[in-house]
Motif scaffolding. Structure first.
Motif, mmCIF file in Angstrom:
data_model
loop_
_atom_site.group_PDB
_atom_site.id
_atom_site.type_symbol
_atom_site.label_atom_id
_atom_site.label_comp_id
_atom_site.label_asym_id
_atom_site.label_seq_id
_atom_site.Cartn_x
_atom_site.Cartn_y
_atom_site.Cartn_z
ATOM 1 N N VAL A 1 32.190 -26.914 -3.720
ATOM 2 C CA VAL A 1 30.968 -27.040 -4.286
ATOM 3 C C VAL A 1 31.507 -26.249 -5.316
ATOM 4 O O VAL A 1 31.751 -24.691 -5.401
ATOM 5 C CB VAL A 1 29.852 -26.836 -4.061
ATOM 6 N N MET B 1 29.526 -24.209 -8.533
ATOM 7 C CA MET B 1 27.584 -23.018 -8.676
ATOM 8 C C MET B 1 27.670 -23.014 -10.362
ATOM 9 O O MET B 1 28.529 -21.983 -10.866
ATOM 10 C CB MET B 1 27.515 -22.515 -7.861
ATOM 11 N N HIS C 1 27.905 -25.612 4.102
ATOM 12 C CA HIS C 1 28.724 -25.613 5.177
ATOM 13 C C HIS C 1 29.507 -26.873 5.266
ATOM 14 O O HIS C 1 30.683 -27.078 5.390
ATOM 15 C CB HIS C 1 28.855 -24.393 6.531
ATOM 16 N N CYS D 1 31.288 -28.590 2.854
ATOM 17 C CA CYS D 1 32.637 -28.021 3.093
ATOM 18 C C CYS D 1 33.583 -27.266 3.891
ATOM 19 O O CYS D 1 34.748 -27.649 3.249
ATOM 20 C CB CYS D 1 32.271 -26.508 2.115
ATOM 21 N N MET E 1 38.785 -17.080 -10.338
ATOM 22 C CA MET E 1 37.638 -18.247 -9.861
ATOM 23 C C MET E 1 37.319 -16.800 -9.274
ATOM 24 O O MET E 1 37.410 -16.317 -8.435
ATOM 25 C CB MET E 1 38.225 -18.992 -9.216
ATOM 26 N N PHE F 1 30.931 -17.667 -3.907
ATOM 27 C CA PHE F 1 29.579 -17.069 -3.458
ATOM 28 C C PHE F 1 29.272 -17.379 -2.582
ATOM 29 O O PHE F 1 29.403 -17.906 -1.605
ATOM 30 C CB PHE F 1 28.083 -18.314 -4.652
ATOM 31 N N LEU G 1 26.029 -17.353 0.418
ATOM 32 C CA LEU G 1 24.052 -16.831 -0.034
ATOM 33 C C LEU G 1 24.105 -15.714 0.906
ATOM 34 O O LEU G 1 24.582 -15.355 2.032
ATOM 35 C CB LEU G 1 23.788 -18.371 0.914
ATOM 36 N N GLY H 1 34.641 -23.261 13.302
ATOM 37 C CA GLY H 1 34.151 -22.140 12.996
ATOM 38 C C GLY H 1 34.827 -22.544 11.312
ATOM 39 O O GLY H 1 34.870 -20.769 10.851
ATOM 40 N N ALA H 2 34.527 -23.133 10.372
ATOM 41 C CA ALA H 2 35.045 -23.044 8.862
ATOM 42 C C ALA H 2 33.539 -22.036 8.279
ATOM 43 O O ALA H 2 32.884 -23.403 9.024
ATOM 44 C CB ALA H 2 35.917 -24.211 8.449
ATOM 45 N N MET H 3 33.796 -21.495 7.558
ATOM 46 C CA MET H 3 32.776 -20.873 6.571
ATOM 47 C C MET H 3 33.151 -21.650 4.822
ATOM 48 O O MET H 3 33.965 -21.760 4.938
ATOM 49 C CB MET H 3 32.791 -19.605 6.254
ATOM 50 N N TYR H 4 31.933 -22.082 4.738
ATOM 51 C CA TYR H 4 31.623 -22.748 3.313
ATOM 52 C C TYR H 4 32.281 -21.438 1.935
ATOM 53 O O TYR H 4 31.699 -20.630 2.718
ATOM 54 C CB TYR H 4 30.215 -23.389 2.789
ATOM 55 N N VAL H 5 33.022 -22.896 1.459
ATOM 56 C CA VAL H 5 33.128 -21.973 0.075
ATOM 57 C C VAL H 5 32.422 -21.895 -0.834
ATOM 58 O O VAL H 5 32.355 -23.077 -1.569
ATOM 59 C CB VAL H 5 34.604 -21.426 0.066
ATOM 60 N N THR H 6 31.638 -21.822 -1.836
ATOM 61 C CA THR H 6 31.172 -22.542 -3.254
ATOM 62 C C THR H 6 31.765 -20.768 -4.106
ATOM 63 O O THR H 6 32.177 -20.001 -4.137
ATOM 64 C CB THR H 6 29.717 -21.743 -3.558
ATOM 65 N N ARG H 7 31.953 -21.611 -4.939
ATOM 66 C CA ARG H 7 32.708 -20.538 -5.844
ATOM 67 C C ARG H 7 32.146 -21.126 -7.028
ATOM 68 O O ARG H 7 31.348 -22.039 -8.199
ATOM 69 C CB ARG H 7 34.144 -21.282 -6.759
ATOM 70 N N THR H 8 31.385 -19.706 -8.341
ATOM 71 C CA THR H 8 31.098 -19.324 -9.445
ATOM 72 C C THR H 8 32.104 -19.928 -10.188
ATOM 73 O O THR H 8 33.260 -19.037 -10.418
ATOM 74 C CB THR H 8 30.511 -18.308 -9.810
ATOM 75 N N LYS H 9 31.667 -21.668 -11.642
ATOM 76 C CA LYS H 9 33.017 -21.604 -12.599
ATOM 77 C C LYS H 9 32.291 -21.996 -13.511
ATOM 78 O O LYS H 9 31.595 -23.229 -13.570
ATOM 79 C CB LYS H 9 33.687 -22.484 -11.157
#
Lengths: 138, 129
Positions: free
Chosen positions: A6, A8, A42, A45, B1, B4, B6, B116-124
């Motif tokens: 994702v 943003m 979560h 992704c 990159m 982010f 929360l 157990g995977a953590m999400y990854v968001t990215r500002t781009k």
């Protein structure tokens, strides 16, 4: 499972940092909107199979390529740049969107955002079916 | 990159993700049941509530207690199971999990899986750079 991402836009980052932590669930469920969104991102992704309509759906006008990701209280607007790669344009409280008939505005805004970005064509996945945009769904 | 994340307490994050997994299990069990001819209305009748209650619970618009999870699983023809996974129990796992994260998992039937995977968001600004 398939890797998904994702991205943003700055507006989305600002909203997630400043507005999201202040929101409470209108359904009065135990997960605050920020926890709902964390779980949704979560699951997205990490490649979980997503529930079509309950978790994500293509918005009208069909062909605009704008989708929403959903939680009980929130709607996240954006588009799929490539399958499994979602660009988050904006998010808002679901109740307010429905009460105020704000869908058209968010879709238009996402389209404008997409047009303004210097992306390698094609700028978005044009399909409207779940298979067009995510690797696993139910 | 830039990545982010929360600003959410780890305990709330764990709870939210757990509830989401539990709800997905129920949604998928409901789909499986519907393929065998069991409708939401049948499930609701079995546990003594209106169909709209089950619908809200499956959509995430109402809380689900552990008891209700078991009731729903039973009404769908399955059996609820519960497990708590500790990072050291999962040899070979290389997903980034915070050191204090013990992953709880609820499931319907015999399939127990945790992530157990953590999400990854990215500002781009430029997505395809």
């Amino acid at each position: 499972m398939e890797d998904r991402r994702v991205y943003m836009l700055p507006r989305a980052v600002k909203w997630a940092e400043e507005i999201l932590p202040t929101l409470e669930s209108v359904w009065q469920i135990e997960e605050a909107p920020i926890a709902q969104l964390d779980a949704m991102l979560h699951d997205f992704c990490s490649g979980e199979a997503l529930a079509h309509v309950e978790d994500f759906r293509c918005l009208r006008p069909i062909g605009s390529g704008i989708w929403e990701l959903k939680t009980a209280d929130l709607r996240v607007f954006g588009w799929f740049y490539r399958p499994n790669i979602f660009v988050w344009s904006a998010a808002f409280f679901a109740d307010a969107i429905k009460d105020g008939d704000m869908y058209h505005g968010f879709v238009s805004q996402a389209v404008r955002d997409r047009e303004a970005l210097d992306l390698t064509p094609p700028k978005f996945v044009p399909g409207e079916r779940p298979n067009d945009v995510v690797s696993a769904w139910y | 990159m830039t990545s982010f994340r929360l600003g959410i307490k780890p305990s709330k994050k764990a709870a939210g993700r757990f509830i989401s997994r539990a709800r997905r299990k129920l949604q998928q069990a409901m789909i499986r049941s519907e393929a065998q001819g069991v409708k939401q209305a049948d499930v609701a009748r079995e546990i003594g509530v209106h169909r709209s209650v089950v619908n809200r619970e499956l959509r995430g618009e109402a809380n689900i207690t552990l008891g209700r999870f078991a009731e729903l699983a039973h009404a769908m023809g399955g059996e609820a199971q519960i497990d708590i996974c500790f990072p050291e129990d999962e040899a070979g796992r290389n997903a980034p999990v915070s050191s204090s994260a013990h992953i709880a998992s609820l499931s319907v039937g015999s399939q127990v899986r945790s992530t157990g995977a953590m999400y990854v968001t990215r500002t781009k600004a430029q997505i395809d750079a």
